[in-house]
Design a protein around this motif. Sequence first.
Motif, PDB file in Angstrom:
ATOM      1  N   GLU A  89     -14.098 -11.633  -1.621  1.00  0.00           N
ATOM      2  CA  GLU A  89     -12.531 -11.817  -1.502  1.00  0.00           C
ATOM      3  C   GLU A  89     -12.209 -12.502  -0.181  1.00  0.00           C
ATOM      4  N   PHE A  90     -13.078 -12.306   0.843  1.00  0.00           N
ATOM      5  CA  PHE A  90     -12.642 -12.888   1.938  1.00  0.00           C
ATOM      6  C   PHE A  90     -12.890 -14.477   1.730  1.00  0.00           C
ATOM      7  N   ILE A  91     -13.925 -14.763   1.098  1.00  0.00           N
ATOM      8  CA  ILE A  91     -14.630 -16.133   0.982  1.00  0.00           C
ATOM      9  C   ILE A  91     -13.236 -16.863   0.224  1.00  0.00           C
ATOM     10  N   SER A  92     -12.733 -16.186  -0.774  1.00  0.00           N
ATOM     11  CA  SER A  92     -11.781 -16.689  -1.784  1.00  0.00           C
ATOM     12  C   SER A  92     -10.530 -16.799  -1.342  1.00  0.00           C
ATOM     13  N   ASP A  93     -10.129 -15.836  -0.294  1.00  0.00           N
ATOM     14  CA  ASP A  93      -8.853 -15.845   0.574  1.00  0.00           C
ATOM     15  C   ASP A  93      -8.763 -17.268   1.535  1.00  0.00           C
ATOM     16  N   ASN A  94      -9.977 -17.250   2.014  1.00  0.00           N
ATOM     17  CA  ASN A  94      -9.959 -18.535   2.999  1.00  0.00           C
ATOM     18  C   ASN A  94     -10.673 -19.776   2.436  1.00  0.00           C
ATOM     19  N   ARG A  95     -10.554 -20.022   1.123  1.00  0.00           N
ATOM     20  CA  ARG A  95     -11.191 -20.893   0.442  1.00  0.00           C
ATOM     21  C   ARG A  95     -10.904 -22.295   1.037  1.00  0.00           C
TER      22      ARG A  95
END
Length: 286
Positions: free
Chosen positions: A8-14
């Motif tokens: 989720e973190f990677i997705s949010d900070n893509r």
Amino acid sequence: MSTQQVFEFISDNRQDLIEKWTSILSQLGENDSLKAVNEQMFRTICEEYMAIILTSPETNDEYTDKKIFEFAVKIVQLGLSLKLIAQALADFWKYLYRLMDEKSTSDKQSLKLVWEIEENITPINNEILNQYSISWEKTVSLQKEALQELSAPLIPVFEHVTVMPLVGTIDTERAKRIMENLLHGVVKHRSEVVLIDITGVPVVDTMVAHHIIQASEAVRLVGARCLLVGIRPEIAQTIVTLGIDLSQVITKNTLQKGIQTALEMTNRKIVPLGELVNETSENSYT
């Protein structure tokens, strides 16, 4: 922080991660003197890499492997070195950790974060490097085969007269291919005379001379004759110094003289066009 939270973190900070990794790749590319790949190409690579990372764990492994393979093939075709890719993947891992570590509330959570990233990102990176290596080996293998096909070509220049121009060093493997191509070409082109041109061979030592003598003998056994042409003064001196016996091989110092000799051996010659016209006119009056 759980695995799901990492994704989720990677997705949010893509976008931030793509921008950062594009910058990392561009900088490494400059240091690697890689001018053919522009920033947009690097960005495309980063976006595809991010898509691979964000592939759902529930997604079919075969699909993920396919995407990794396609990604590896692309970076091979772009000419990115393995060193560059390995460094870029490591730098991305470090940047992702630093970014996520800022949100950690304790050393214990930070340590757990390292293991979560290691467990989820490193296997993907390892598989990318593995597929890159496989793709690169295939590319090198295909290039090697293409070079081998060009390493000993047999070219028909006149009816029953063929030439094999050799360029570069002759090792045992190449000598074997020369022999195979010679014998196959003699039969295919119905050659009576074969010229082996060594103008582009830098060194003729005992081994090279031995291979040439063997090739000449093999050609003779299938009903053709062999001429060795392109013998430069320094090559002739080396042959004499080494005591190499080429008495059974017809030699000429240039390809031009070799072709003239080959035509004579097949009862032909090259004459000026004017002389041929005059001869034809005289015959028409008689």
